[in-house]
Design a protein around this motif. Sequence first.
Motif, short mmCIF file in Angstrom:
data_model
loop_
_atom_site.label_atom_id
_atom_site.label_comp_id
_atom_site.label_asym_id
_atom_site.label_seq_id
_atom_site.Cartn_x
_atom_site.Cartn_y
_atom_site.Cartn_z
N MET A 92 0.89 -1.34 -0.14
CA MET A 92 0.04 0.02 0.10
C MET A 92 0.78 1.35 -0.17
N ALA A 93 0.69 2.24 -0.73
CA ALA A 93 1.15 3.52 -1.07
C ALA A 93 0.24 4.45 0.02
N ILE A 94 0.56 5.03 1.20
CA ILE A 94 -0.16 5.82 2.09
C ILE A 94 0.48 7.25 1.93
N ASP A 95 -0.62 8.01 1.84
CA ASP A 95 -0.26 9.65 1.88
C ASP A 95 0.03 9.91 3.31
N THR A 96 1.11 10.21 3.62
CA THR A 96 1.49 10.81 5.03
C THR A 96 0.67 11.90 5.49
N ALA A 97 0.34 12.70 4.75
CA ALA A 97 -0.53 13.83 5.37
C ALA A 97 -2.04 13.28 5.63
N SER A 98 -2.67 12.47 4.70
CA SER A 98 -4.02 12.18 5.11
C SER A 98 -4.37 10.89 5.65
N LEU A 99 -3.24 10.08 5.66
CA LEU A 99 -3.13 8.52 5.84
C LEU A 99 -4.21 7.83 5.13
N LYS A 100 -4.45 8.24 3.87
CA LYS A 100 -5.16 7.57 3.05
C LYS A 100 -4.54 6.83 2.01
N VAL A 101 -5.14 5.65 1.82
CA VAL A 101 -4.41 4.61 0.55
C VAL A 101 -4.53 5.31 -0.71
N ARG A 102 -3.46 5.86 -1.28
CA ARG A 102 -3.40 6.35 -2.58
C ARG A 102 -3.19 5.27 -3.78
N LEU A 103 -2.59 4.13 -3.47
CA LEU A 103 -2.10 3.29 -4.55
C LEU A 103 -1.94 1.89 -3.95
N ARG A 104 -2.40 0.82 -4.68
CA ARG A 104 -2.08 -0.53 -4.39
C ARG A 104 -1.20 -0.97 -5.29
N ILE A 105 -0.17 -1.69 -4.71
CA ILE A 105 1.06 -2.24 -5.89
C ILE A 105 1.16 -3.77 -5.44
N LEU A 106 1.21 -4.43 -6.57
CA LEU A 106 1.22 -6.13 -6.70
C LEU A 106 0.19 -6.46 -5.78
N GLU A 107 -0.95 -6.04 -5.90
CA GLU A 107 -2.17 -6.49 -5.25
C GLU A 107 -2.55 -7.98 -5.37
N GLY A 108 -2.54 -8.78 -4.40
CA GLY A 108 -2.67 -10.24 -4.79
C GLY A 108 -1.44 -11.07 -4.59
N GLU A 109 -0.32 -10.37 -4.43
CA GLU A 109 1.13 -10.94 -4.06
C GLU A 109 1.35 -11.08 -2.88
N SER A 110 1.90 -12.10 -2.41
CA SER A 110 2.30 -12.38 -1.07
C SER A 110 3.81 -11.67 -1.13
N ILE A 111 4.03 -10.66 -0.29
CA ILE A 111 5.28 -9.87 -0.32
C ILE A 111 5.62 -9.94 1.18
#
Length: 124
Positions: free
Chosen positions: A54-73
């Motif tokens: 998850m790429a989270i905006d540090t000002a609002s703490l909202k998820v702005r982008l999901r990367i490699l969704e479904g992959e086990s990281i």
Amino acid sequence: MPSVERTAQLALNSSRSPLAGLVREADAKGARIGGAAVSADGRTLFALGSTGIMAIDTASLKVRLRILEGESIDSLRLSTDGQWLYAAGAATSKVWQIDPSTGAVSGEVTGTTNPWAILWAAPK
């Protein structure tokens, strides 16, 4: 420089344990070395999700982008110059090179054996 502030109280799960409220119960999910990273400009926090990143905006703490969704990281790390985000998945034996500004995968290494942690990533 970013600062950390408490903004709310968190309620603990109820339990019949005599230590309820004093000790938080959790299930171990395995070692996470490099489970989060902050972008070079400090505006994005990259964190491991239950799957993907998850790429989270540090000002609002909202998820702005999901990367490699479904992959086990299992691990992620920004390169020392902040230009690349690297992720490792032991379950699939893969290491990914990701553009942190777009979330696009620019490269993938397969055939590695259980890459469960990325300790350092320096540009050439």
